[in-house]
Design a protein around this motif. Structure first.
Motif, mmCIF file in Angstrom:
data_model
loop_
_atom_site.group_PDB
_atom_site.id
_atom_site.type_symbol
_atom_site.label_atom_id
_atom_site.label_comp_id
_atom_site.label_asym_id
_atom_site.label_seq_id
_atom_site.Cartn_x
_atom_site.Cartn_y
_atom_site.Cartn_z
ATOM 1 N N HIS A 65 0.815 -1.222 0.000
ATOM 2 C CA HIS A 65 0.000 0.000 0.000
ATOM 3 C C HIS A 65 0.844 1.266 0.000
ATOM 4 N N MET A 66 2.156 1.130 0.253
ATOM 5 C CA MET A 66 3.058 2.280 0.227
ATOM 6 C C MET A 66 3.775 2.406 -1.118
ATOM 7 N N HIS A 142 -0.681 2.124 -8.895
ATOM 8 C CA HIS A 142 0.011 2.619 -7.712
ATOM 9 C C HIS A 142 0.823 3.865 -8.064
ATOM 10 N N THR A 143 1.099 4.663 -7.059
ATOM 11 C CA THR A 143 1.918 5.851 -7.245
ATOM 12 C C THR A 143 3.355 5.457 -7.570
ATOM 13 N N HIS A 144 3.966 6.168 -8.511
ATOM 14 C CA HIS A 144 5.387 5.984 -8.778
ATOM 15 C C HIS A 144 6.176 6.825 -7.780
ATOM 16 N N TYR A 262 -4.836 -3.832 2.496
ATOM 17 C CA TYR A 262 -5.310 -4.890 1.614
ATOM 18 C C TYR A 262 -5.920 -4.373 0.314
ATOM 19 N N VAL A 263 -6.793 -3.380 0.421
ATOM 20 C CA VAL A 263 -7.588 -2.987 -0.737
ATOM 21 C C VAL A 263 -6.723 -2.378 -1.839
ATOM 22 N N GLY A 264 -5.535 -1.899 -1.490
ATOM 23 C CA GLY A 264 -4.634 -1.367 -2.505
ATOM 24 C C GLY A 264 -4.195 -2.393 -3.524
ATOM 25 N N SER A 265 -4.419 -3.677 -3.243
ATOM 26 C CA SER A 265 -4.022 -4.711 -4.194
ATOM 27 C C SER A 265 -5.091 -5.002 -5.230
ATOM 28 N N LEU A 266 -6.222 -4.294 -5.179
ATOM 29 C CA LEU A 266 -7.259 -4.453 -6.193
ATOM 30 C C LEU A 266 -7.088 -3.387 -7.263
#
Length: 326
Positions: A65-66, A142-144, A262-266
């Motif tokens: 998530h980071m 995700h953010t670069h 967790y939800v960042g993996s969707l």
């Protein structure tokens, strides 16, 4: 003759043992780098080895998530702990599999067991080279980050015997006002905390509590999935077209913190295909109560208008799940 048979048996046993030992030896290594900084991994080739009890080697990349990439090789436990915040189904499907392969915007994972220690390295590289879109899409939601490095995290998620969890929820429709804050919910003792959202027939339930509360409210979750959750209830993440749920037990009131991880993996595309959208609800108010049992789907696909609840995108889902967290 008997002596010859003993010698032959010893030779066969030694050959079998040698094959067994070779199959357990796998390349191991770990690397962490910020998403978007793949140059950190170029030319990296791990050389250490370790023995894996299930005779299967794994190679993996996963983004947390980071927006930090955990890139590693080793045994199933290495994959499980480095990629701890991905969907539980992926980890279940990979366990003990000698020919596993999976990739999306957040996870690339392979397994193998052909007797060679570097089979996971070879298979991982072959997968990437076989389809350029895998590398192109990896990390796209995700953010670069421009950081020069990061710490590799392969620590397992801890689990306490009991935790204090907030308990309560809200039924969401097109007429719902967001007036209930999680801080208003009382705490109860649970084996694990749960946060969830589930929808059916024009209504969406968003709730907190114990695993029993989730099971009671979200009656539209498949029974085989519920069995898997109960088999590993302490830290679980499940998502389908109608349900998203997270369990945790690493500290009191952990569910909102766990959701962020967790939800960042969707992926964004995933949210677009969900069957949850309170904006198209034909009812204005509803009660926080068990969802009605899903009906058997008709043989032909029909457009049910307001009853066909389609998610309008990640913004709505994020609002439902995270609005009260900030």
């Amino acid at each position: 003759m008997k002596f010859f048979q003993q010698i032959l048996s010893l030779f066969f046993f030694a050959l079998l043992l040698s094959t067994f030992i070779d199959a357990k030896t796998c390349i191991t290594g770990e690397l962490c780098y910020p998403n978007g900084q793949q140059s950190f991994s170029k030319g990296w080739t791990p050389t250490e080895t370790k023995e894996c009890s299930d005779n299967v080697c794994y190679g993996f990349k996963c983004i947390n998530h980071m927006s930090l990439v955990m890139y590693g090789y080793g045994c199933y436990e290495d994959f499980l702990n480095a990629c701890k915040y991905i969907q539980s189904k992926i980890k279940e499907d990979a366990k003990g599999k000698k020919d596993f392969s999976y990739n999306d915007e957040n996870v690339i994972a392979v397994s193998c067991s052909d007797g060679s220690a570097d089979c996971a390295v070879i298979r991982h590289n072959t997968l990437i080279r076989s389809d350029p879109s895998i590398s192109e899409h990896y990390g796209s939601n995700h953010t670069h980050r421009e950081l020069g490095g990061c710490d590799y995290d392969n620590s397992p998620i801890s689990a306490l015997p009991q935790v204090q969890c907030r308990k309560g929820g809200q039924c969401i429709t097109s007429g719902t006002k967001y007036l209930d804050y999680p801080d208003s919910y009382n705490f109860t003792t649970c084996s694990e905390c749960v946060q969830f959202i589930c929808g059916y027939n024009d209504r969406v339930m968003r709730g907190y509590g114990c695993l029993e509360d989730f099971e009671q409210i979200c009656t539209n979750i498949p029974s085989n999935v519920m069995q898997k959750i109960k088999a590993n209830p302490k830290n679980y993440f499940y998502a389908d077209k109608n349900v998203i749920m997270v369990t945790c037990s690493y500290k009191d009131d952990c569910q909102m913190d766990a959701v962020k991880k967790y939800v960042g993996s969707l992926s964004g595309d995933y949210f677009e295909s969900m069957n949850i959208n309170f904006n198209k609800s034909s009812i204005k108010t509803c009660s926080y109560e068990p969802l009605p049992q899903p009906k058997i789907a008709p043989s032909k696909t029909t457009d049910n208008g307001s009853n066909n609840i389609q998610l309008s995108g990640m913004i709505i889902f994020g609002f439902i799940f995270f609005y009260l967290l900030w």
